[in-house]
Design a protein around this motif. Sequence first.
Motif, short mmCIF file in Angstrom:
data_model
loop_
_atom_site.label_atom_id
_atom_site.label_comp_id
_atom_site.label_asym_id
_atom_site.label_seq_id
_atom_site.Cartn_x
_atom_site.Cartn_y
_atom_site.Cartn_z
N ILE A 28 0.84 -1.21 0.00
CA ILE A 28 0.00 0.00 0.00
C ILE A 28 0.87 1.25 0.00
O ILE A 28 0.62 2.22 -0.73
CB ILE A 28 -0.94 -0.01 1.22
N PHE A 29 1.93 1.21 0.82
CA PHE A 29 2.85 2.35 0.90
C PHE A 29 3.48 2.64 -0.46
O PHE A 29 3.54 3.78 -0.92
CB PHE A 29 3.93 2.06 1.94
N VAL A 30 3.96 1.59 -1.13
CA VAL A 30 4.61 1.76 -2.44
C VAL A 30 3.61 2.27 -3.48
O VAL A 30 3.93 3.14 -4.30
CB VAL A 30 5.25 0.43 -2.89
N ALA A 31 2.39 1.73 -3.47
CA ALA A 31 1.37 2.19 -4.43
C ALA A 31 1.09 3.68 -4.26
O ALA A 31 0.93 4.42 -5.25
CB ALA A 31 0.09 1.39 -4.25
N GLN A 32 1.04 4.14 -3.02
CA GLN A 32 0.81 5.56 -2.77
C GLN A 32 1.97 6.41 -3.27
O GLN A 32 1.78 7.51 -3.79
CB GLN A 32 0.59 5.79 -1.27
N LYS A 33 3.19 5.88 -3.11
CA LYS A 33 4.37 6.61 -3.59
C LYS A 33 4.38 6.70 -5.12
O LYS A 33 4.74 7.73 -5.68
CB LYS A 33 5.64 5.93 -3.08
N VAL A 34 3.98 5.62 -5.77
CA VAL A 34 3.90 5.64 -7.24
C VAL A 34 2.88 6.68 -7.69
O VAL A 34 3.13 7.45 -8.62
CB VAL A 34 3.52 4.24 -7.78
N HIS A 35 1.74 6.71 -7.00
CA HIS A 35 0.71 7.70 -7.32
C HIS A 35 1.23 9.11 -7.11
O HIS A 35 1.00 10.01 -7.93
CB HIS A 35 -0.52 7.44 -6.45
N SER A 36 1.95 9.31 -6.01
CA SER A 36 2.45 10.64 -5.67
C SER A 36 3.47 11.13 -6.70
O SER A 36 3.46 12.30 -7.09
CB SER A 36 3.09 10.61 -4.28
N HIS A 37 4.35 10.25 -7.16
CA HIS A 37 5.43 10.64 -8.05
C HIS A 37 5.03 10.68 -9.52
O HIS A 37 5.57 11.46 -10.31
CB HIS A 37 6.62 9.71 -7.88
N PHE A 38 4.08 9.81 -9.92
CA PHE A 38 3.75 9.68 -11.34
C PHE A 38 2.28 9.99 -11.63
O PHE A 38 1.81 9.72 -12.73
CB PHE A 38 4.08 8.27 -11.83
N GLY A 39 1.57 10.55 -10.65
CA GLY A 39 0.14 10.79 -10.82
C GLY A 39 -0.20 11.75 -11.94
O GLY A 39 -1.30 11.70 -12.49
N ARG A 40 0.74 12.63 -12.30
CA ARG A 40 0.48 13.62 -13.35
C ARG A 40 1.26 13.33 -14.63
O ARG A 40 1.35 14.20 -15.50
CB ARG A 40 0.83 15.02 -12.83
N SER A 41 1.81 12.15 -14.72
CA SER A 41 2.56 11.79 -15.91
C SER A 41 1.64 11.71 -17.13
O SER A 41 0.56 11.13 -17.06
CB SER A 41 3.26 10.44 -15.70
N GLU A 42 2.07 12.32 -18.23
CA GLU A 42 1.28 12.29 -19.46
C GLU A 42 1.71 11.17 -20.40
O GLU A 42 1.02 10.85 -21.36
CB GLU A 42 1.39 13.64 -20.18
N LYS A 43 2.87 10.57 -20.13
CA LYS A 43 3.37 9.51 -21.00
C LYS A 43 2.73 8.16 -20.68
O LYS A 43 2.48 7.35 -21.57
CB LYS A 43 4.89 9.40 -20.87
N ILE A 44 2.48 7.92 -19.42
CA ILE A 44 1.89 6.65 -19.00
C ILE A 44 1.11 6.87 -17.71
O ILE A 44 1.49 7.68 -16.87
CB ILE A 44 3.00 5.57 -18.80
N HIS A 45 -0.02 6.18 -17.59
CA HIS A 45 -0.84 6.32 -16.39
C HIS A 45 -0.15 5.64 -15.21
O HIS A 45 0.47 4.59 -15.35
CB HIS A 45 -2.21 5.67 -16.63
N TRP A 46 -0.24 6.26 -14.04
CA TRP A 46 0.47 5.73 -12.87
C TRP A 46 -0.03 4.33 -12.50
O TRP A 46 0.74 3.50 -12.00
CB TRP A 46 0.33 6.67 -11.68
#
Length: 274
Positions: A86-104
């Motif tokens: 859960i912790f890692v999933a939240q970190k992925v969301h936090s770091h890549f949530g606004r990425s336009e190349k690929i969905h987090w």
Amino acid sequence: MQQRGTKEFIEMKRSYHGQMSESFVVGILLCLCGGFQDAYTYVCRDKVFANAQTGNIVLLGNHLAQMDWSGAVRYAVPILAFTAGIFVAQKVHSHFGRSEKIHWRQLVLLLEIVVLFAAGFFPTGMSLPANALISFSCAMQVDSFRKIRGNAMATTMCIGNLRSATDLWCAYTETKDKKIRQRSLQYYSFILVFAIGATLGGIVTDAVGVHAVWICCIGLLISFLIMFIQEEVRDFEKLEADQKLQLELGTLADELKDIGREIKRCLGSGKIEK
């Protein structure tokens, strides 16, 4: 030109309804994998539940009460791994949530695939690290994919879905609202899909053994590929905004024309002095 754009907009609106990560197809695949993994870890990984940490907590407490420390560790490790997921999933969301190349969420799926693929290499005598990896994977999935067609839905467990399905069905019996009935049946259908996944998991695991979990990697990979349609959904959202602006500008132009005609009419009739 405007009519052609409007027609294109209508066709796209018919085709896409929100994020593909919340689509029915992705939900079915994730739910099948969730049931499969639970059966897999129970059948060939020391009867540990990869997803249902409530059961693991109960069994942990039972072994602690009996002072069976090795048995307690067998259930404590998946619980801790689930928390880490859960912790890692939240970190992925936090770091890549606004990425336009690929969905987090696609990144989460890729990480799940790698983790599950690695778990399949552990022999039956090394079920503890395998269970940790699978619980870690399940946690990332349940934390990242929380909705299907706008409804809160879990793809790795059933208790919340069963509660929601029955609550909605009870509401339907009182209101006779067909939309509420449809939502209830959607929840029940995903419970059935989970059960099918668990059944397949038991059958395939008995036949294949520890490598059976690689079947889930295929399902997750298909989900990953389907989510690339999200790019087209973004195009649709941009087109929708453009069409709304065009419609507003067109309405404003028509109003200005009406005002101009009214002024000319009044000038012609002498109601307004030049």
